[in-house]
Enzyme design. Structure first.
Site, short mmCIF file in Angstrom:
data_model
loop_
_atom_site.label_atom_id
_atom_site.label_comp_id
_atom_site.label_asym_id
_atom_site.label_seq_id
_atom_site.Cartn_x
_atom_site.Cartn_y
_atom_site.Cartn_z
N ASP A 13 0.81 -1.22 0.00
CA ASP A 13 0.00 0.00 0.00
C ASP A 13 0.84 1.26 0.00
OD1 ASP A 13 -2.21 -1.70 0.16
OD2 ASP A 13 -2.11 -1.74 2.34
N GLU A 14 1.97 1.22 -0.65
CA GLU A 14 2.87 2.38 -0.72
C GLU A 14 2.41 3.37 -1.78
OE1 GLU A 14 3.86 -0.77 -1.23
OE2 GLU A 14 5.33 -1.33 0.31
N LYS A 16 1.80 1.95 -5.16
CA LYS A 16 2.32 1.35 -6.40
C LYS A 16 1.38 1.60 -7.57
CE LYS A 16 2.40 -2.67 -4.33
NZ LYS A 16 2.14 -2.29 -2.94
N GLY A 17 0.07 1.43 -7.31
CA GLY A 17 -0.91 1.58 -8.39
C GLY A 17 -0.84 2.96 -9.02
N ASN A 38 -5.36 -10.32 -3.62
CA ASN A 38 -5.03 -9.77 -2.29
C ASN A 38 -4.51 -8.34 -2.46
OD1 ASN A 38 -2.76 -10.80 -3.61
ND2 ASN A 38 -1.76 -11.54 -1.76
N ALA A 39 -4.06 -8.00 -3.65
CA ALA A 39 -3.58 -6.65 -3.93
C ALA A 39 -4.77 -5.71 -4.08
CB ALA A 39 -2.75 -6.63 -5.22
N GLY A 40 -4.58 -4.47 -3.69
CA GLY A 40 -5.61 -3.45 -3.89
C GLY A 40 -4.93 -2.15 -4.23
N HIS A 41 -5.15 -1.67 -5.45
CA HIS A 41 -4.45 -0.47 -5.91
C HIS A 41 -5.47 0.60 -6.27
CE1 HIS A 41 -1.18 -3.51 -7.37
NE2 HIS A 41 -1.23 -3.41 -6.06
N GLN A 222 1.95 -6.37 -3.39
CA GLN A 222 2.48 -6.53 -2.04
C GLN A 222 3.82 -5.80 -1.92
OE1 GLN A 222 1.16 -9.80 -3.51
NE2 GLN A 222 -0.68 -8.78 -2.85
N THR A 299 -9.83 -5.15 2.08
CA THR A 299 -10.64 -5.65 3.18
C THR A 299 -11.26 -4.53 4.01
OG1 THR A 299 -8.66 -5.74 4.57
CG2 THR A 299 -9.27 -7.75 3.40
N ARG A 301 -9.87 -2.95 6.23
CA ARG A 301 -9.27 -2.92 7.58
C ARG A 301 -8.44 -1.64 7.76
NH1 ARG A 301 -6.00 -8.44 7.86
NH2 ARG A 301 -5.77 -7.96 5.65
#
Ligand code: GDP
Ligand code: IMO
Ligand code: MG
Length: 429
Positions: A13-14, A16-17, A38-41, A222, A299, A301
């Site tokens: 979550d830096e 990247k997207g 599992n990735a979210g961009h 990730q 998620t 979170r």
């Protein structure tokens, strides 16, 4: 002109997207090489926000996008995502997207096993429950179903039988019912014609691109601290996230990876369980979280927040193979009186300038901080060095010094255009 490989250099979550989207107008092809949904961009372009999980971030600029063989692919989730992005006005056709024929599929039974384990565990990993770990286990166990298998319906019953012989034993251990083999077969046969048009060959696409002299952007998901070998094991994901994986996960020469750009947040966040030496559970941590909108894309979170940890990033630049970094979310630090950077750890009277491999030791480290003066001016939306306050520049320079890698790009807001280029990663060094 070199290719560029982008990886996360902290715990994900830096940003990247955002950066891959920004860089992709300088490339002709964008390739995912590991991980899954599992990735979210999150990508922000003007008043539009796109959330991607499986689709390479190049799709936003309509670049030819490859889901490489190293990715584990939930085909239902992929179709959902294609539908969502189409609804936002971007058609994802087989002209844009190629799914590697030898990519492993994530099935409902993988998600179920992921959740059964997490719910039962006393020591949780805090996974995204997307079935990523179980799918990679089946890949290594040589019993996985792959994208190409969807093109050969006659072979599916035998493959399912083999897979279920393994899974049903595990499920019984959790008191879960056996998998309905006929139901799984029907579901795969139903989805096969929808996935089939996208199936192709990652290595052949990339070989043709090489011969044609096309520039390729490899997109990591990730991050190095979640790498199965180099991360904070066992609190990691189930793939290699380092730059070297781009070669194996896409089917190219290690020399094709090109310049490696590590994406680094100006502070530190982590979702899920595991050690986090600079974590702040006080008002300052809360402030970072609120200012940085630190909630997981996948998620929802809350992300744990803390100061920048130069020990970790110095190490991930080495193990990840990073040549230069993009420092993101500098704007989130606007308005702090003082900003801390972790320069070493202490444990039992000993000083460490690296992260010890032992998980118990990692959990007990005390950070040693260097304190820098903050800045009260805003950096949000800055598009040139000249717009940055002197103390922000000092912070960036100190980060470079401590991690031993140069800043190539800076990001000052979620928006694509709020990006400062210090040096062009696509230009051969
Ligand atoms: P990824 O998984 O590495 O692609 O990162 P995520 O998209 O999960 O999380 C990064 C979040 O920060 C997203 O909501 C981005 O829109 C946002 N973001 C990216 N760069 C910046 C930046 O420079 N400043 C701010 N304030 N937000 C940013
Ligand atoms: P992007 O690409 C942040 C974390 C999970 C958990 C651990 C294992 O958006 O940066 P998994 O479901 O992979 O088995 O979970 O890894 N995790 C991430 N954290 N960003 C991600 O991806 C992540 N993908 C997995 O929270 O701690
Ligand atoms: Mg993310």
């Amino acid at each position: 002109m070199a290719n560029v490989t982008v990886i996360g250099a902290q715990w994900g979550d830096e940003g990247k997207g955002k950066i891959i989207d920004w860089l992709s107008n300088r490339a002709e092809m964008v390739v995912r090489f590991q991980g899954g949904n599992n990735a979210g961009h999150t990508i922000v372009v003007g008043d539009k926000t796109y959330k991607l999980s499986l689709l390479p971030s190049g799709v936003i600029q309509g670049k030819r996008s490859i889901i490489g063989n190293g990715v584990v692919v939930d085909p239902w989730s992929l179709l959902d995502e294609i539908g969502r992005i189409a609804a936002a006005g971007l058609a994802i056709t087989p002209d844009v997207l190629v799914l590697a024929e030898n990519a492993v599929l994530v099935l409902p039974l993988h998600r179920e096993l992921d959740a059964l384990r997490e719910d039962a565990a006393s020591q949780k990993i805090g996974t995204t429950k997307r079935g990523i770990g179980p799918a990679y286990e089946d890949k290594v166990g040589r019993r996985a179903i792959r994208a190409i298998d969807l093109a050969d319906p006659a072979s599916l019953p035998g493959k399912i039988e083999r897979l279920l012989a393994h899974h049903n034993v595990l499920r019984r251990g959790f008191g879960a019912p056996d998998v309905d083999a006929d139901g799984l077969l029907a579901a795969l046969n139903e989805i096969a014609p929808k996935i089939a048009p996208f199936i192709g060959s990652s290595w052949r696409e990339l070989d043709a691109a090489r011969i044609a002299g096309k520039r390729v952007l490899f997109e990591g998901a990730q991050a190095v601290l979640l790498d199965i070998d180099h991360g904070t094991y066992p609190f990691v994901t189930s793939s290699n996230t380092v730059a070297g994986q781009a070669a194996a996960g896409a089917g190219v020469s290690p020399r094709a990876i090109g310049t490696v750009l590590g994406i680094v947040k100006s502070y530190t966040t982590r979702v899920g369980e595991g050690p986090f030496p600079t974590e702040l559970t006080d008002a300052t941590g809360e402030k970072l979280g609120v200012r940085g909108h630190e909630f997981g894309t996948v998620t929802g979170r809350k992300r744990r927040c803390g100061w920048f940890d130069a020990v970790l990033v110095r190490q991930t630049c080495i193990t990840g193979g990073v040549d230069g970094i993009c420092l993101t979310k500098l704007d989130v630090l606007d308005g702090f009186d003082e900003i801390n950077i972790c320069t070493a750890y202490e444990l039992d009277g000993k000083r460490f300038d690296y992260l010890p491999a032992d998980a118990n030791m990692q959990a007990r480290l005390t950070p040693v901080y260097e304190t820098l003066e903050g800045w009260q001016e805003t950096t949000a939306g800055a598009r040139s060095w000249a717009e940055l306050p002197a103390n922000a520049i000092k912070y960036v320079r100190r980060v470079e010094e401590l991690i031993g890698a140069p800043v190539s790009l800076l990001s000052t807001s979620p928006d694509r255009d709020d990006t400062i280029m210090v040096s062009d990663p696509f230009v051969d060094r």
